[in-house]
Design an enzyme around this catalytic site. Sequence first.
Site, PDB file in Angstrom:
ATOM      1  N   LYS A  36       0.814  -1.221   0.000  1.00  0.00           N
ATOM      2  CA  LYS A  36       0.000   0.000   0.000  1.00  0.00           C
ATOM      3  C   LYS A  36       0.846   1.269   0.000  1.00  0.00           C
ATOM      4  CE  LYS A  36      -4.235  -1.732   0.169  1.00  0.00           C
ATOM      5  NZ  LYS A  36      -5.165  -1.532  -0.953  1.00  0.00           N
ATOM      6  N   GLU A  77      -9.630   6.372   2.973  1.00  0.00           N
ATOM      7  CA  GLU A  77     -10.495   5.337   3.539  1.00  0.00           C
ATOM      8  C   GLU A  77      -9.618   4.139   3.864  1.00  0.00           C
ATOM      9  OE1 GLU A  77      -9.876   5.528   0.337  1.00  0.00           O
ATOM     10  OE2 GLU A  77      -9.258   3.447   0.041  1.00  0.00           O
ATOM     11  N   SER A  89       1.818  -9.698  -1.133  1.00  0.00           N
ATOM     12  CA  SER A  89       1.448  -8.292  -0.977  1.00  0.00           C
ATOM     13  C   SER A  89       1.559  -7.746   0.434  1.00  0.00           C
ATOM     14  CB  SER A  89       0.012  -8.088  -1.487  1.00  0.00           C
ATOM     15  OG  SER A  89      -0.868  -8.969  -0.820  1.00  0.00           O
TER      16      SER A  89
END
Lengths: 404, 267
Positions: free
Chosen positions: A94, A116, A382
């Site tokens: 991220k 968010e 990830s």
Amino acid sequence: MSTLSESTLIDAEGYYGTFGGAFVPEMLYANIVELQACYLSIMAEPSFEAELEILLRDFVGRPTPLFEAKRLSARHGYQVLLKREDLCHTGAHKVNNTVGQILLAKRLGKRKIVAETGAGQHGVATATVCALMGMDCIVYMGEVDMARQQPNVDRMRMMGAKVVPATSGSKTLKDATNEAMRHWINHPADTHYIIGSAVGPHPYPDMVARFQSIISSECQRQLIAQFGLEHPDAVLACVGGGSNAAGAFYHYLSDERVMLFGAEAAGLGVETGHTAATLNLGTNGVLHGAMSKIIQTADGQVIEPYSISAGLDYPGIGPMHAYLHEIERVVYIPVTDQQALDAGFELSRLEGIIPALETAHALALLPTLDLPHGSTIIVCLSGRGDKDLMTYTKYLDQYTQSAN
Amino acid sequence: MTATNRINIRINQRGQNPLLSVFFTAGFPALGDTLPIAEALAAAGVDMLEIGMPYSDPIADGPVIQHSSEVALRNGMTMELLFAQLADLRPKINIPVLLMGYYNPVFQYGLERFVRQCQAVGIDGLIIPDLPPQVYERHFANLFEEAGLANIFLICPQTSDERIRYIDSLSRGFIYAVSSASITGGSGPITDTQTAYFERLNGFKLRSPHVIGFGISDATFFQQATKYAAGAIVGTAFINLLNSHPQHYQDHIGSFVQSLKEQAIPN
């Protein structure tokens, strides 16, 4: 299958085929048009590139390793290479996007950030870069998610972010996204919205994909340097909104020698009604500013999805993936909670890496593929699984017994 | 667009009196309340009605209208049912009636089918905030024009001059001027920034009249806003009234409408 390249993937209005676009109320139009007009030119500025490169190297810790998982390889009969995004600062891919977007926000003259978050990974990655840049940060998070991901709430608050509970609807990621958009409508002049996935109105899906595309560009270099290979045979990634998959697939989209597989969260099973398998169940529709596939009723009301993984329980998917699904460039396979847990425990035992539950969905594809023995497969790892320990722990006894 | 559209007629015939338009959500507070509320508002002297089509993810709405949509959906409101309820709309009600909602439910229903149903029950116009003007122009303008439906576009303080003129060129009926950078349910008093924005709008000499909405929370705001516009739209304040009197709203609608209208200064 069509031949794709970065330049033919998306048109000038942000459409991937018939998916994408910018379905936003007029109150967001000026902000969206400003972003559309300048995101590519800002990203191409040498000073931007230089600043981003330094941050990715010295703050995020890139390049992340491409690790040959030998015991996992032996188990499945492939050469399995793990792209270690879990080793990024904050523990997931991220941050590749939040670092890029905050530099862009600075150049747009914005002083405040709204975001968010579902499981909290994107919220933490946003709070992190806001602290780094000295920007105000507000993160909307579903009330239900705040309760089940308390450590991430605390991390965000420790770095100075204000975490606001989304109390509407089902009080999860979809509703947090609604609240973040409402906040942006109310504060258009000084605030930039950092969307965490490859979703939202144009240019977000393309912008996020480009910031995440460093995953596949590093893979290309590392594959040659470490293994002398020009390309892998396949790339696997999990797909919620689809940002890590977008990044892992990006530079391989036009290389037809590479098979691409996305793992969707099937929850308890695609047919059970407790699922988040958007591409397998969804129909065309508009959610959060883009035309894509969404899980909805015949009356156009969005259905709350379910997955064991808080990062994959989103009722939509990025428009790029809806398109890649339609043209059959990527095969999207539903993976149940149970398959993901099996794969999560398997990686932990075989390689000493506890993957995020999202990532475990990608790993769960390995036993389902029917590729030639010895095929080289990159799995986008990830995120790390520390945040999911509470969930994993519930099943620990079961897996401990089966191992004995 | 035919000149007989009720919206244009009502606006042209308003004389010195500002237009009062009221928004409410279909199927709220109870599923069967849609038409009774419309009738009560019309009887109380409201000039125009906007009936909200509830949606699960209303990103331009504040908590009050969000909640009304949630309740309406829980009550079982659907597009199909709404059109069934509206079958008795005409000739009971003579004032213009618009449907307001988000694009996805309309898209699922099917645009052509939706337009035909609107025509059949006597809907005059549509407000779909997340349907961009460019998409409307390319794909839907002909369909709407042939059906005599006015598509109402939003403008807001950040809308550029050039875009206001573009939106004016596509508009039929009126232009919906959002009062500030906000979702629905904001509150007054009116600020200098808003006054400047309203004056800027009047300076354009647009083809279509504009009606101000969002944040028209009381009679004072209504009175001030309508100095600069053909009328104003009250939504959240009316839903609040329904929240306060879910069973006996009929007893309160008359005085609610009167309080807004009496204080309004003819322009």
